[in-house]
Motif scaffolding. Structure first.
Motif, mmCIF file in Angstrom:
data_model
loop_
_atom_site.group_PDB
_atom_site.id
_atom_site.type_symbol
_atom_site.label_atom_id
_atom_site.label_comp_id
_atom_site.label_asym_id
_atom_site.label_seq_id
_atom_site.Cartn_x
_atom_site.Cartn_y
_atom_site.Cartn_z
ATOM 1 N N ARG A 236 0.856 -1.194 0.000
ATOM 2 C CA ARG A 236 0.000 0.000 0.000
ATOM 3 C C ARG A 236 0.893 1.246 0.000
ATOM 4 N NH1 ARG A 236 -5.984 -0.515 0.069
ATOM 5 N NH2 ARG A 236 -6.112 -2.755 -0.338
ATOM 6 N N PRO A 237 0.875 2.039 -1.080
ATOM 7 C CA PRO A 237 1.760 3.209 -1.164
ATOM 8 C C PRO A 237 1.178 4.478 -0.534
ATOM 9 C CG PRO A 237 0.677 2.906 -3.260
ATOM 10 C CD PRO A 237 0.220 1.764 -2.384
ATOM 11 N N LEU A 238 -0.001 4.380 0.055
ATOM 12 C CA LEU A 238 -0.615 5.509 0.746
ATOM 13 C C LEU A 238 -1.016 5.085 2.154
ATOM 14 C CD1 LEU A 238 -3.051 6.783 -2.071
ATOM 15 C CD2 LEU A 238 -0.866 7.814 -1.409
ATOM 16 N N VAL A 239 -0.735 5.930 3.147
ATOM 17 C CA VAL A 239 -1.042 5.581 4.530
ATOM 18 C C VAL A 239 -1.450 6.833 5.304
ATOM 19 C CG1 VAL A 239 1.349 5.886 5.338
ATOM 20 C CG2 VAL A 239 -0.187 4.372 6.599
ATOM 21 N N VAL A 240 -2.364 6.670 6.242
ATOM 22 C CA VAL A 240 -2.684 7.751 7.160
ATOM 23 C C VAL A 240 -1.640 7.745 8.270
ATOM 24 C CG1 VAL A 240 -4.335 8.638 8.841
ATOM 25 C CG2 VAL A 240 -5.145 7.754 6.642
ATOM 26 N N SER A 241 -0.823 8.795 8.326
ATOM 27 C CA SER A 241 0.226 8.897 9.339
ATOM 28 C C SER A 241 0.356 10.371 9.725
ATOM 29 C CB SER A 241 1.547 8.311 8.815
ATOM 30 O OG SER A 241 2.518 8.271 9.852
ATOM 31 N N TYR A 242 1.563 10.934 9.595
ATOM 32 C CA TYR A 242 1.801 12.296 10.073
ATOM 33 C C TYR A 242 2.664 13.096 9.105
ATOM 34 C CZ TYR A 242 0.018 10.602 14.535
ATOM 35 O OH TYR A 242 -0.790 10.078 15.516
ATOM 36 N N ALA A 243 2.532 14.411 9.168
ATOM 37 C CA ALA A 243 3.396 15.280 8.364
ATOM 38 C C ALA A 243 4.850 15.166 8.803
ATOM 39 C CB ALA A 243 2.926 16.738 8.464
ATOM 40 N N SER A 244 5.080 14.653 10.012
ATOM 41 C CA SER A 244 6.442 14.479 10.520
ATOM 42 C C SER A 244 7.039 13.122 10.157
ATOM 43 C CB SER A 244 6.455 14.652 12.041
ATOM 44 O OG SER A 244 5.535 13.766 12.655
ATOM 45 N N SER A 245 6.315 12.300 9.428
ATOM 46 C CA SER A 245 6.871 11.005 9.020
ATOM 47 C C SER A 245 8.058 11.126 8.063
ATOM 48 C CB SER A 245 5.777 10.138 8.392
ATOM 49 O OG SER A 245 4.735 9.884 9.298
ATOM 50 N N PRO A 246 8.028 12.030 7.069
ATOM 51 C CA PRO A 246 9.186 12.146 6.163
ATOM 52 C C PRO A 246 10.513 12.430 6.862
ATOM 53 C CG PRO A 246 7.282 13.158 5.165
ATOM 54 C CD PRO A 246 6.886 12.823 6.575
ATOM 55 N N PRO A 247 10.603 13.416 7.782
ATOM 56 C CA PRO A 247 11.899 13.614 8.434
ATOM 57 C C PRO A 247 12.347 12.424 9.263
ATOM 58 C CG PRO A 247 10.220 14.994 9.457
ATOM 59 C CD PRO A 247 9.639 14.464 8.190
ATOM 60 N N ALA A 248 11.407 11.679 9.819
ATOM 61 C CA ALA A 248 11.786 10.491 10.593
ATOM 62 C C ALA A 248 12.454 9.449 9.704
ATOM 63 C CB ALA A 248 10.563 9.899 11.289
#
Length: 358
Positions: A236-248
């Protein structure tokens, strides 16, 4: 975030969560007057040296009792409120705040330094039963590699998610068991209105949305863009997470990538705010108050981003450069007044469950 937050992924990537963990058994709070017991969701984390500074300066030893996802932790705290498991509760957010307040979970305390908290985060100003600690945005994240490979533009808005091009691509969390799942539901209600959100979810269901119990499963097992998802061969290439997931993903990547492997669909975001409060019938109220003061202090506020992947709420607190580059908060997230959440949340979750899960 949340509860949210990103610590579970960081642990999956090899980060050691630095916190003083312990257990308690409904003792009316800390029996030892020199011990402060914090009750929290599983994503609580703090740097060892920062916690040590508090213990040295205050003279209190901190014990942490983790109680599952934010929703589970709040419900457990309510059930044990007459004989609480600790002194301070951290991690109730704006989606569940009214439930905690209506059930008398907290006693009044205005934290020292509360005047530094940005005005948009303050609530319950007449009684000061909770103190804002952090904020973050629940958003859809996308796997950049997938969309590049398939020459498909990633979705940017909630409207995009129901288009045929994104069929069977999204995984989200159960709104009745997960804080980000509930936040995503509330975001759709804020966007489409009290009745329109149901029609939206019918379209989302028809477009193949997958629902799992919690954030860790969605992000680390089902989402192809995360380090954990890649290991699990997630699809699944789309997920409900957070705007802070990319820096993590950048900070804890091994090897560390030059750019974030995932992006954020900013037109899907809902603003989440987390609070702490002094538990009613806490055994160590003095120590609990000192700990809440610590949570809104600059040292802890600036420590939060790299531990719980949330944003500070006090004026003047700095965030890491990776957050500035890869994890900017949404400029115009969906929001909802706590009173409206209180009036509708339980019925909306019941309707959502009937509509989406049956």
């Amino acid at each position: 975030m949340h509860t949210k937050t990103f610590v579970a992924a960081a642990v999956g990537l090899g980060l050691i969560t630095l916190s003083a963990c312990g257990s308690s058994a409904g003792s009316g709070g800390s029996a030892d007057s020199r011990t402060v017991t914090l009750v929290s969701h599983d994503s609580w984390a703090v740097s060892k040296n920062v916690l040590a500074d508090f213990e040295k300066q205050s003279g209190y030893k901190v014990k942490v009792l983790k109680s599952g996802d934010a929703g589970q932790a709040v419900n457990k705290a309510i059930l044990t409120k007459d004989n609480p498991q600790g002194d301070v509760f951290f991690g109730v957010d704006n989606t569940l705040l009214s439930r905690a307040l209506d059930n008398g979970l907290f006693q009044s305390y205005e934290a020292k330094g509360a005047d530094r908290i940005q005005a948009q985060y303050r609530v319950d100003q007449a009684r000061h039963r909770v103190t804002p600690i952090d904020s973050g945005d629940i958003c859809v994240n996308y796997d950049k590699a997938y969309f590049s490979k398939h020459k498909l533009a990633p979705p940017q808005t909630l409207d995009d998610l129901v288009k045929p091009a994104y069929k069977n691509l999204l995984v989200t969390e159960n709104a009745s068991t997960s804080s980000p799942g509930l936040g995503f539901l509330l975001g759709t209600a804020a966007k489409y209105g009290d009745t329109g959100w149901q029609g939206y979810w019918k379209k989302l269901k028809a477009n193949g949305v997958k629902v799992v119990d919690g954030w860790e499963q969605a992000y680390n097992e089902e989402f192809s863009g995360s380090a954990g998802g890649k290991k699990a061969k997630a699809d699944r290439p789309l997920v409900v997470s957070y705007a802070s997931s990319p820096p993590a993903e950048v900070i804890y990547g091994d090897p560390k990538p030059k750019t974030a492997p995932i992006g954020t669909s900013y037109g899907t975001c809902f603003r989440q705010i987390e609070y702490a409060g002094l538990l009613s019938n806490a055994g160590n109220t003095k120590g609990g108050k000192a700990f809440i003061d610590f949570l809104v202090g600059k040292e802890f506020q600036e420590d939060m981003p790299l531990n719980m992947f949330v944003y500070p709420v006090i004026e003047g607190a700095k965030v890491p450069p990776e957050f500035v580059k890869y994890g900017q908060p949404a400029k115009d997230p969906e929001t909802m007044a706590p009173t409206k959440i209180a009036a509708n949340r339980d019925q909306w979750v019941k309707s959502w469950t009937s509509l989406v899960l049956k």
